[in-house]
Motif scaffolding. Structure first.
Motif, mmCIF file in Angstrom:
data_model
loop_
_atom_site.group_PDB
_atom_site.id
_atom_site.type_symbol
_atom_site.label_atom_id
_atom_site.label_comp_id
_atom_site.label_asym_id
_atom_site.label_seq_id
_atom_site.Cartn_x
_atom_site.Cartn_y
_atom_site.Cartn_z
ATOM 1 N N ASN A 84 -3.947 58.007 15.805
ATOM 2 C CA ASN A 84 -4.768 56.849 16.165
ATOM 3 C C ASN A 84 -4.328 56.136 17.434
ATOM 4 N N TYR A 85 -3.033 56.104 17.719
ATOM 5 C CA TYR A 85 -2.533 55.312 18.833
ATOM 6 C C TYR A 85 -1.967 56.132 19.985
ATOM 7 N N PHE A 86 -1.658 57.403 19.733
ATOM 8 C CA PHE A 86 -1.017 58.216 20.768
ATOM 9 C C PHE A 86 -1.725 59.553 20.970
ATOM 10 N N GLN A 87 -3.001 59.611 20.635
ATOM 11 C CA GLN A 87 -3.839 60.804 20.813
ATOM 12 C C GLN A 87 -3.194 62.070 20.260
ATOM 13 N N GLY A 88 -2.481 61.924 19.160
ATOM 14 C CA GLY A 88 -1.872 63.068 18.494
ATOM 15 C C GLY A 88 -0.599 63.583 19.144
ATOM 16 N N SER A 89 -0.072 62.860 20.114
ATOM 17 C CA SER A 89 1.097 63.330 20.861
ATOM 18 C C SER A 89 2.361 62.570 20.451
ATOM 19 N N PHE A 90 3.287 63.290 19.824
ATOM 20 C CA PHE A 90 4.574 62.688 19.490
ATOM 21 C C PHE A 90 5.337 62.330 20.766
ATOM 22 N N LYS A 91 5.157 63.147 21.802
ATOM 23 C CA LYS A 91 5.804 62.870 23.080
ATOM 24 C C LYS A 91 5.356 61.508 23.610
ATOM 25 N N SER A 92 4.060 61.222 23.531
ATOM 26 C CA SER A 92 3.547 59.924 23.984
ATOM 27 C C SER A 92 4.122 58.788 23.150
ATOM 28 N N MET A 93 4.269 59.013 21.847
ATOM 29 C CA MET A 93 4.824 57.978 20.982
ATOM 30 C C MET A 93 6.280 57.688 21.359
ATOM 31 N N VAL A 94 7.081 58.730 21.533
ATOM 32 C CA VAL A 94 8.483 58.539 21.890
ATOM 33 C C VAL A 94 8.581 57.866 23.253
ATOM 34 N N SER A 95 7.745 58.288 24.184
ATOM 35 C CA SER A 95 7.732 57.686 25.512
ATOM 36 C C SER A 95 7.408 56.194 25.427
ATOM 37 N N PHE A 96 6.463 55.852 24.583
ATOM 38 C CA PHE A 96 6.103 54.442 24.366
ATOM 39 C C PHE A 96 7.313 53.643 23.903
ATOM 40 N N PHE A 97 8.012 54.166 22.911
ATOM 41 C CA PHE A 97 9.173 53.445 22.382
ATOM 42 C C PHE A 97 10.309 53.364 23.403
ATOM 43 N N VAL A 98 10.450 54.391 24.199
ATOM 44 C CA VAL A 98 11.473 54.358 25.242
ATOM 45 C C VAL A 98 11.141 53.250 26.244
ATOM 46 N N GLN A 99 9.877 53.177 26.653
ATOM 47 C CA GLN A 99 9.469 52.193 27.665
ATOM 48 C C GLN A 99 9.430 50.769 27.132
ATOM 49 N N LYS A 100 8.971 50.581 25.924
ATOM 50 C CA LYS A 100 8.725 49.227 25.401
ATOM 51 C C LYS A 100 9.857 48.651 24.568
ATOM 52 N N ASN A 101 10.653 49.495 23.980
ATOM 53 C CA ASN A 101 11.626 48.988 23.009
ATOM 54 C C ASN A 101 13.069 49.299 23.354
ATOM 55 N N ASP A 102 13.309 49.719 24.564
ATOM 56 C CA ASP A 102 14.682 49.963 25.018
ATOM 57 C C ASP A 102 15.491 50.824 24.050
ATOM 58 N N ILE A 103 14.968 52.002 23.738
ATOM 59 C CA ILE A 103 15.706 52.929 22.879
ATOM 60 C C ILE A 103 16.974 53.361 23.611
#
Length: 119
Positions: A84-103
């Motif tokens: 629903n939020y990352f167009q089925g891409s786990f890579k996009s999800m991880v990238s989101f968390f890296v950019q927004k949440n300072d992993i």
């Protein structure tokens, strides 16, 4: 598998933790403010109708237990978020968390090591 409401999920978390419990025991481990007995009882019956819990009779009451494993529900929920939020891409999800949440870099290295072990 059906999606749960926030209240249903909270009751399921309690049942996954307890394994088997009556309504009173579920209420005891819920955070404050505690919901009313009738509220929890109603939610448990809804969970039963959705196929998440079953029960066995004990005297005049019921002992409820989960029939959907936590890991199965977690997997389905995560997949739904990714779809629903990352167009089925786990890579996009991880990238989101890296950019927004300072992993932390160490967390990413740990994830990469786990992925490499699977392959």
């Amino acid at each position: 598998m059906k999606q749960l409401t926030k209240a249903e999920e909270e009751i399921m978390q309690a049942l996954w933790q307890l394994k088997k419990a009556n309504v009173k025991s579920v209420i005891e481990i819920l955070p404050e403010p505690k919901p009313a007995y009738n509220t929890v009882s109603t939610i448990v019956r809804i969970l039963e109708s959705k196929g998440f819990v079953d029960y066995e009779k004990q005297g005049k009451g019921h002992i409820y237990f989960p029939i959907v494993h936590k890991a199965s529900y977690s997997n389905q929920s995560i997949n739904k978020i990714v779809d629903n939020y990352f167009q089925g891409s786990f890579k996009s999800m991880v990238s989101f968390f890296v950019q927004k949440n300072d992993i932390d870099v160490k967390d990413i290295e740990t994830l990469l090591n786990e992925i490499n072990k699977k392959n």
